[in-house]
Design a protein around this motif. Structure first.
Motif, mmCIF file in Angstrom:
data_model
loop_
_atom_site.group_PDB
_atom_site.id
_atom_site.type_symbol
_atom_site.label_atom_id
_atom_site.label_comp_id
_atom_site.label_asym_id
_atom_site.label_seq_id
_atom_site.Cartn_x
_atom_site.Cartn_y
_atom_site.Cartn_z
ATOM 1 N N VAL A 153 0.868 -1.187 0.000
ATOM 2 C CA VAL A 153 0.000 0.000 0.000
ATOM 3 C C VAL A 153 0.899 1.231 0.000
ATOM 4 N N GLN A 154 0.598 2.213 -0.836
ATOM 5 C CA GLN A 154 1.415 3.428 -0.875
ATOM 6 C C GLN A 154 1.078 4.323 0.330
ATOM 7 N N GLY A 155 2.110 4.769 1.021
ATOM 8 C CA GLY A 155 1.911 5.686 2.150
ATOM 9 C C GLY A 155 2.509 7.045 1.825
ATOM 10 N N ASP A 156 2.593 7.895 2.875
ATOM 11 C CA ASP A 156 3.181 9.234 2.638
ATOM 12 C C ASP A 156 4.121 9.617 3.782
ATOM 13 N N PHE A 157 4.598 8.642 4.517
ATOM 14 C CA PHE A 157 5.549 8.840 5.628
ATOM 15 C C PHE A 157 4.892 9.472 6.859
ATOM 16 N N SER A 158 3.546 9.556 6.902
ATOM 17 C CA SER A 158 2.909 10.171 8.085
ATOM 18 C C SER A 158 2.307 9.102 8.999
ATOM 19 N N VAL A 159 2.135 9.461 10.286
ATOM 20 C CA VAL A 159 1.518 8.541 11.260
ATOM 21 C C VAL A 159 0.111 8.162 10.801
ATOM 22 N N ASP A 160 -0.642 9.185 10.375
ATOM 23 C CA ASP A 160 -2.043 8.935 10.012
ATOM 24 C C ASP A 160 -2.167 7.967 8.841
ATOM 25 N N ARG A 161 -1.281 8.133 7.851
ATOM 26 C CA ARG A 161 -1.364 7.241 6.679
ATOM 27 C C ARG A 161 -0.980 5.827 7.093
ATOM 28 N N GLY A 162 -0.039 5.730 8.054
ATOM 29 C CA GLY A 162 0.340 4.396 8.550
ATOM 30 C C GLY A 162 -0.852 3.710 9.195
ATOM 31 N N LEU A 163 -1.634 4.494 9.924
ATOM 32 C CA LEU A 163 -2.831 3.952 10.592
ATOM 33 C C LEU A 163 -3.878 3.520 9.559
ATOM 34 N N GLN A 164 -4.153 4.418 8.605
ATOM 35 C CA GLN A 164 -5.182 4.104 7.584
ATOM 36 C C GLN A 164 -4.765 2.905 6.733
ATOM 37 N N ALA A 165 -3.495 2.898 6.329
ATOM 38 C CA ALA A 165 -3.017 1.819 5.443
ATOM 39 C C ALA A 165 -3.103 0.470 6.148
ATOM 40 N N THR A 166 -2.806 0.449 7.449
ATOM 41 C CA THR A 166 -2.852 -0.812 8.201
ATOM 42 C C THR A 166 -4.284 -1.298 8.339
ATOM 43 N N ARG A 167 -5.201 -0.367 8.576
ATOM 44 C CA ARG A 167 -6.622 -0.730 8.651
ATOM 45 C C ARG A 167 -7.045 -1.394 7.342
ATOM 46 N N GLN A 168 -6.640 -0.754 6.232
ATOM 47 C CA GLN A 168 -7.027 -1.265 4.900
ATOM 48 C C GLN A 168 -6.403 -2.638 4.676
ATOM 49 N N LEU A 169 -5.103 -2.771 4.983
ATOM 50 C CA LEU A 169 -4.417 -4.048 4.759
ATOM 51 C C LEU A 169 -5.063 -5.176 5.546
ATOM 52 N N MET A 170 -5.329 -4.929 6.837
ATOM 53 C CA MET A 170 -5.864 -6.000 7.696
ATOM 54 C C MET A 170 -7.304 -6.321 7.328
ATOM 55 N N ASP A 171 -8.007 -5.323 6.838
ATOM 56 C CA ASP A 171 -9.415 -5.521 6.438
ATOM 57 C C ASP A 171 -9.467 -6.440 5.206
ATOM 58 N N GLU A 172 -8.534 -6.172 4.261
ATOM 59 C CA GLU A 172 -8.551 -6.910 2.989
ATOM 60 C C GLU A 172 -7.773 -8.213 3.057
ATOM 61 N N ASN A 173 -6.793 -8.287 3.977
ATOM 62 C CA ASN A 173 -5.932 -9.481 4.053
ATOM 63 C C ASN A 173 -5.709 -9.861 5.517
ATOM 64 N N PRO A 174 -6.717 -10.402 6.192
ATOM 65 C CA PRO A 174 -6.584 -10.708 7.634
ATOM 66 C C PRO A 174 -5.470 -11.715 7.940
ATOM 67 N N GLU A 175 -4.936 -12.376 6.885
ATOM 68 C CA GLU A 175 -3.869 -13.366 7.111
ATOM 69 C C GLU A 175 -2.487 -12.713 7.291
ATOM 70 N N ILE A 176 -2.405 -11.393 7.084
ATOM 71 C CA ILE A 176 -1.111 -10.714 7.218
ATOM 72 C C ILE A 176 -0.576 -10.897 8.638
ATOM 73 N N ASP A 177 0.690 -11.325 8.731
ATOM 74 C CA ASP A 177 1.284 -11.537 10.071
ATOM 75 C C ASP A 177 2.596 -10.761 10.241
ATOM 76 N N GLY A 178 2.889 -9.865 9.279
ATOM 77 C CA GLY A 178 4.077 -9.016 9.408
ATOM 78 C C GLY A 178 3.875 -7.752 8.578
ATOM 79 N N ILE A 179 4.252 -6.602 9.120
ATOM 80 C CA ILE A 179 4.157 -5.348 8.371
ATOM 81 C C ILE A 179 5.510 -4.638 8.412
ATOM 82 N N PHE A 180 6.014 -4.292 7.206
ATOM 83 C CA PHE A 180 7.252 -3.506 7.078
ATOM 84 C C PHE A 180 6.830 -2.124 6.586
ATOM 85 N N ALA A 181 6.981 -1.113 7.469
ATOM 86 C CA ALA A 181 6.612 0.262 7.094
ATOM 87 C C ALA A 181 7.872 0.993 6.614
#
Ligand code: RIB
Length: 271
Positions: A153-181
């Motif tokens: 997921v494309q971010g913008d280096f901000s805290v808020d985008r990190g939060l939104q992107a993680t929500r989207q990732l986990m919503d669409e792919n609940p099997e994710i077990d590691g996140i590299f920001a």
């Protein structure tokens, strides 16, 4: 020194190194914050040019080679910091971390603690630093069964985008077990989202950032990161610039320093 975002702790840490080193070499630092606006960077150039500064360190990301080359032609010594040399800037020294290898190291670490479905929240795609980290992530995973384009997921280096992107990732792919920001601020946002989702870090989802800003140590759990040699980068940029000012030979035009994995609670080996 022109930085793109004074609200991101990475840049003040860089500015401190630049100021310390400049002072030790008899120079004074003038700091400009461009908020990543190309227009503002050009205004700073005009102001700095008319104030006869001895040299400029760009830690910004917006200037196009043509604009920087205009400065070079005016014989204003320039060094670029925290970015690889763009095409057409061949005679402008640049200092950055090796973003590609740092990303590969980070993904290797997540694989080593047992992650099987690793997502990446990238920086903005117009920045070379973002694309190099994305390339490292993709190259390390592409020959395995673990790569899924939907995990990026494309971010913008901000805290808020990190939060939104993680929500989207986990919503669409609940099997994710590691996140590299791609930077620590987005990792901090990701942690907040994971906690809100009731996920345990690292037991459900391991979390890794990039930069090595101090704030990652104030989080609970403390966040692992691929630390950039921020102080070393800033100090080297000043030394390179002073060599240009003194018309001395400089070392390598493009210095890519090594990042360092700092493992903390957010990626401790899972049970
Ligand atoms: O956190 C800000 C990011 O912008 C850092 O990773 C730095 O390398 C720049 O790309």
């Amino acid at each position: 020194l022109i930085i793109p975002d004074i609200t991101n702790p990475f840049f003040p840490e860089l500015a401190r190194a630049v100021e310390d080193t400049a002072k030790s070499l008899g120079y004074t630092l003038i700091l400009g914050n461009s908020y990543s606006e190309g227009e503002k960077e050009l205004q700073y150039i005009e102001i700095l040019k008319n104030r006869y500064v001895d040299g400029i360190i760009f830690a910004s990301h917006q200037l196009r080679p043509g604009e920087v080359n205009k400065l070079v032609r005016m014989n204003i010594p320039i060094v670029t910091l925290d970015r690889a040399v763009d095409s057409g800037l061949e005679n402008v020294p640049s200092i950055s971390v090796n973003n590609y290898l740092g990303a590969v190291t980070g993904v290797e670490h997540l694989i080593s603690i047992g992650c099987k479905n690793i997502a990446h929240i990238s920086g903005p795609y117009h920045l070379r630093t973002s694309l190099e980290r994305l390339r490292g992530y993709t190259d390390r995973l592409k020959n395995t069964l673990m790569f899924h384009a939907s995990y990026v997921v494309q971010g913008d280096f901000s805290v808020d985008r990190g939060l939104q992107a993680t929500r989207q990732l986990m919503d669409e792919n609940p099997e994710i077990d590691g996140i590299f920001a791609a930077n620590d601020l987005m990792a901090i946002g990701a942690l907040k989202a994971l906690i809100r989702l009731g996920k345990k870090v690292p037991d459900d989802v391991a979390l890794l950032g990039f930069d090595g800003i101090q704030m990652t140590q104030f989080m609970e759990p403390e966040i692992s990161t691929v630390a950039q040699p921020i102080y070393e980068m800033g100090a080297l940029a000043v030394r390179q610039l002073v060599s240009l000012i003194d018309k001395r030979e400089i070392g390598k035009q493009v210095e890519e320093l090594q990042g360092q994995l700092i493992q903390r609670a957010s990626t401790l080996r899972r049970r």
